[in-house]
Scaffold this motif. Structure first.
Motif, PDB file in Angstrom:
ATOM      1  N   ASN A  91       0.832  -1.213   0.000  1.00  0.00           N
ATOM      2  CA  ASN A  91       0.000   0.000   0.000  1.00  0.00           C
ATOM      3  C   ASN A  91       0.864   1.260   0.000  1.00  0.00           C
ATOM      4  O   ASN A  91       0.586   2.217  -0.726  1.00  0.00           O
ATOM      5  CB  ASN A  91      -0.940   0.010   1.204  1.00  0.00           C
ATOM      6  CG  ASN A  91      -2.006  -1.051   1.122  1.00  0.00           C
ATOM      7  OD1 ASN A  91      -2.252  -1.642   0.070  1.00  0.00           O
ATOM      8  ND2 ASN A  91      -2.634  -1.336   2.252  1.00  0.00           N
ATOM      9  N   THR A  92       1.915   1.261   0.811  1.00  0.00           N
ATOM     10  CA  THR A  92       2.815   2.410   0.870  1.00  0.00           C
ATOM     11  C   THR A  92       3.516   2.615  -0.467  1.00  0.00           C
ATOM     12  O   THR A  92       3.640   3.746  -0.944  1.00  0.00           O
ATOM     13  CB  THR A  92       3.848   2.219   2.001  1.00  0.00           C
ATOM     14  OG1 THR A  92       3.147   2.080   3.235  1.00  0.00           O
ATOM     15  CG2 THR A  92       4.801   3.394   2.081  1.00  0.00           C
ATOM     16  N   SER A  93       3.960   1.536  -1.082  1.00  0.00           N
ATOM     17  CA  SER A  93       4.617   1.631  -2.394  1.00  0.00           C
ATOM     18  C   SER A  93       3.666   2.201  -3.435  1.00  0.00           C
ATOM     19  O   SER A  93       4.050   3.046  -4.247  1.00  0.00           O
ATOM     20  CB  SER A  93       5.122   0.258  -2.840  1.00  0.00           C
ATOM     21  OG  SER A  93       6.115  -0.203  -1.958  1.00  0.00           O
ATOM     22  N   ASN A  94       2.418   1.763  -3.420  1.00  0.00           N
ATOM     23  CA  ASN A  94       1.426   2.279  -4.366  1.00  0.00           C
ATOM     24  C   ASN A  94       1.185   3.777  -4.153  1.00  0.00           C
ATOM     25  O   ASN A  94       1.058   4.533  -5.113  1.00  0.00           O
ATOM     26  CB  ASN A  94       0.110   1.508  -4.255  1.00  0.00           C
ATOM     27  CG  ASN A  94       0.209   0.121  -4.844  1.00  0.00           C
ATOM     28  OD1 ASN A  94       1.061  -0.159  -5.683  1.00  0.00           O
ATOM     29  ND2 ASN A  94      -0.656  -0.773  -4.397  1.00  0.00           N
ATOM     30  N   GLN A  95       1.124   4.208  -2.883  1.00  0.00           N
ATOM     31  CA  GLN A  95       0.940   5.637  -2.600  1.00  0.00           C
ATOM     32  C   GLN A  95       2.143   6.438  -3.078  1.00  0.00           C
ATOM     33  O   GLN A  95       1.988   7.535  -3.616  1.00  0.00           O
ATOM     34  CB  GLN A  95       0.718   5.852  -1.105  1.00  0.00           C
ATOM     35  CG  GLN A  95      -0.625   5.365  -0.621  1.00  0.00           C
ATOM     36  CD  GLN A  95      -0.776   5.513   0.882  1.00  0.00           C
ATOM     37  OE1 GLN A  95       0.190   5.750   1.607  1.00  0.00           O
ATOM     38  NE2 GLN A  95      -1.999   5.368   1.364  1.00  0.00           N
ATOM     39  N   VAL A 116       4.176   5.684  -5.573  1.00  0.00           N
ATOM     40  CA  VAL A 116       4.123   5.754  -7.039  1.00  0.00           C
ATOM     41  C   VAL A 116       3.118   6.823  -7.473  1.00  0.00           C
ATOM     42  O   VAL A 116       3.402   7.616  -8.378  1.00  0.00           O
ATOM     43  CB  VAL A 116       3.759   4.376  -7.628  1.00  0.00           C
ATOM     44  CG1 VAL A 116       3.387   4.482  -9.102  1.00  0.00           C
ATOM     45  CG2 VAL A 116       4.932   3.409  -7.448  1.00  0.00           C
ATOM     46  N   LYS A 117       1.953   6.888  -6.831  1.00  0.00           N
ATOM     47  CA  LYS A 117       0.956   7.914  -7.165  1.00  0.00           C
ATOM     48  C   LYS A 117       1.511   9.318  -6.946  1.00  0.00           C
ATOM     49  O   LYS A 117       1.303  10.212  -7.763  1.00  0.00           O
ATOM     50  CB  LYS A 117      -0.311   7.710  -6.332  1.00  0.00           C
ATOM     51  CG  LYS A 117      -1.146   6.538  -6.774  1.00  0.00           C
ATOM     52  CD  LYS A 117      -2.371   6.384  -5.890  1.00  0.00           C
ATOM     53  CE  LYS A 117      -3.128   5.114  -6.224  1.00  0.00           C
ATOM     54  NZ  LYS A 117      -4.256   4.901  -5.322  1.00  0.00           N
ATOM     55  N   LEU A 118       2.226   9.517  -5.827  1.00  0.00           N
ATOM     56  CA  LEU A 118       2.813  10.829  -5.543  1.00  0.00           C
ATOM     57  C   LEU A 118       3.876  11.193  -6.578  1.00  0.00           C
ATOM     58  O   LEU A 118       3.942  12.332  -7.044  1.00  0.00           O
ATOM     59  CB  LEU A 118       3.430  10.854  -4.145  1.00  0.00           C
ATOM     60  CG  LEU A 118       2.468  10.919  -2.988  1.00  0.00           C
ATOM     61  CD1 LEU A 118       3.227  10.738  -1.661  1.00  0.00           C
ATOM     62  CD2 LEU A 118       1.730  12.242  -2.978  1.00  0.00           C
ATOM     63  N   ARG A 169       4.066  10.135  -9.679  1.00  0.00           N
ATOM     64  CA  ARG A 169       3.409  10.393 -10.972  1.00  0.00           C
ATOM     65  C   ARG A 169       2.731  11.758 -11.004  1.00  0.00           C
ATOM     66  O   ARG A 169       2.611  12.383 -12.036  1.00  0.00           O
ATOM     67  CB  ARG A 169       2.372   9.305 -11.272  1.00  0.00           C
ATOM     68  CG  ARG A 169       2.995   8.009 -11.694  1.00  0.00           C
ATOM     69  CD  ARG A 169       1.945   6.993 -12.061  1.00  0.00           C
ATOM     70  NE  ARG A 169       2.581   5.759 -12.473  1.00  0.00           N
ATOM     71  CZ  ARG A 169       2.017   4.576 -12.418  1.00  0.00           C
ATOM     72  NH1 ARG A 169       0.791   4.450 -11.960  1.00  0.00           N
ATOM     73  NH2 ARG A 169       2.668   3.513 -12.814  1.00  0.00           N
ATOM     74  N   ALA A 170       2.286  12.224  -9.830  1.00  0.00           N
ATOM     75  CA  ALA A 170       1.598  13.521  -9.759  1.00  0.00           C
ATOM     76  C   ALA A 170       2.548  14.702  -9.890  1.00  0.00           C
ATOM     77  O   ALA A 170       2.126  15.822 -10.119  1.00  0.00           O
ATOM     78  CB  ALA A 170       0.842  13.621  -8.440  1.00  0.00           C
ATOM     79  N   ARG A 171       3.833  14.471  -9.793  1.00  0.00           N
ATOM     80  CA  ARG A 171       4.824  15.558  -9.861  1.00  0.00           C
ATOM     81  C   ARG A 171       4.951  16.084 -11.230  1.00  0.00           C
ATOM     82  O   ARG A 171       5.024  15.957 -12.237  1.00  0.00           O
ATOM     83  CB  ARG A 171       6.171  15.081  -9.369  1.00  0.00           C
ATOM     84  CG  ARG A 171       6.134  14.847  -7.876  1.00  0.00           C
ATOM     85  CD  ARG A 171       7.444  14.391  -7.383  1.00  0.00           C
ATOM     86  NE  ARG A 171       7.883  15.405  -6.436  1.00  0.00           N
ATOM     87  CZ  ARG A 171       9.105  15.520  -6.002  1.00  0.00           C
ATOM     88  NH1 ARG A 171      10.038  14.750  -6.461  1.00  0.00           N
ATOM     89  NH2 ARG A 171       9.429  16.430  -5.135  1.00  0.00           N
TER      90      ARG A 171
END
Length: 194
Positions: A182-186, A188-190, A192-194
């Motif tokens: 779950n932490t890894s997925n969060q 990756v999302k952060l 990608r949002a950059r």
């Protein structure tokens, strides 16, 4: 080495003897707890017999960030707030200037809520396994009852009930792996949002 009761006392938690059989907390506990989902009622009762019972009042810390402890807990009743201290932003550190009383001026500490958990949640498993300081603070939002295992108690569980003890260690490992995923997925999302 301190006993589990001595460690809990040092953490400000009062021990109320051994837990009741976990099946007395109802089938919801076994169904909804990620830790207990694969245990039969009889196996869960063996787990309960191996745990100490602690209670906490609203506002009382169950686990404090940065402290050490080789024990974990299973929330049996109540709700717990999990918070993490955050470093102050750059340039907001202590100025070194006094306030007239000889005290240095410090930046306000920022605390972020990580989660709110209810009965069935396990807390403190990482520090129990790796002896590193606690990652976050866990504070009772309402009255809480929790069962506690130390490393020694889990070793006795494995010795006396090897199948149940092994199953418990597998479940703890699975929960930690899921948290890491779950932490890894969060992350990756952060990124990608950059």
């Amino acid at each position: 080495m301190k006993t589990l009761e001595e460690q809990l006392d040092a953490a400000g938690l009062q021990v109320f003897g051994c837990c009741e059989p976990l099946s007395t907390y109802g089938p919801e506990m076994l169904q909804n707890s990620p830790l207990l989902q694969d245990f039969t009622p009889a196996e869960a009762d063996i787990l309960g017999a191996s745990m100490l019972l602690v209670k906490a009042e609203p506002g009382q810390a169950l686990i404090r960030e940065g402290e050490s402890g080789d024990w974990m807990m299973l929330i049996l009743k109540g709700t717990v707030d999990i918070t993490k201290r955050l470093d102050p932003p750059a340039g907001v550190a202590a100025t070194g200037e006094g306030n007239g009383d000889g005290d240095a001026v410090r930046a306000e500490e920022t605390v972020s809520r990580v989660a709110v958990v209810r009965s069935g949640a396990a807390l403190g498993d990482m520090s129990m396994l790796d002896s590193e300081p606690r990652y976050a603070t866990c504070t009772a939002i309402e009255a809480v009852e929790a069962g506690v295992w130390g490393r020694h108690e889990i070793a006795l569980l494995i010795r006396d009930h090897p199948g149940v003890g092994a199953k418990l260690l597998v479940k703890i490992t699975q929960m930690m792996a899921q948290r890491l995923r779950n932490t890894s997925n969060q992350l990756v999302k952060l990124l990608r949002a950059r």
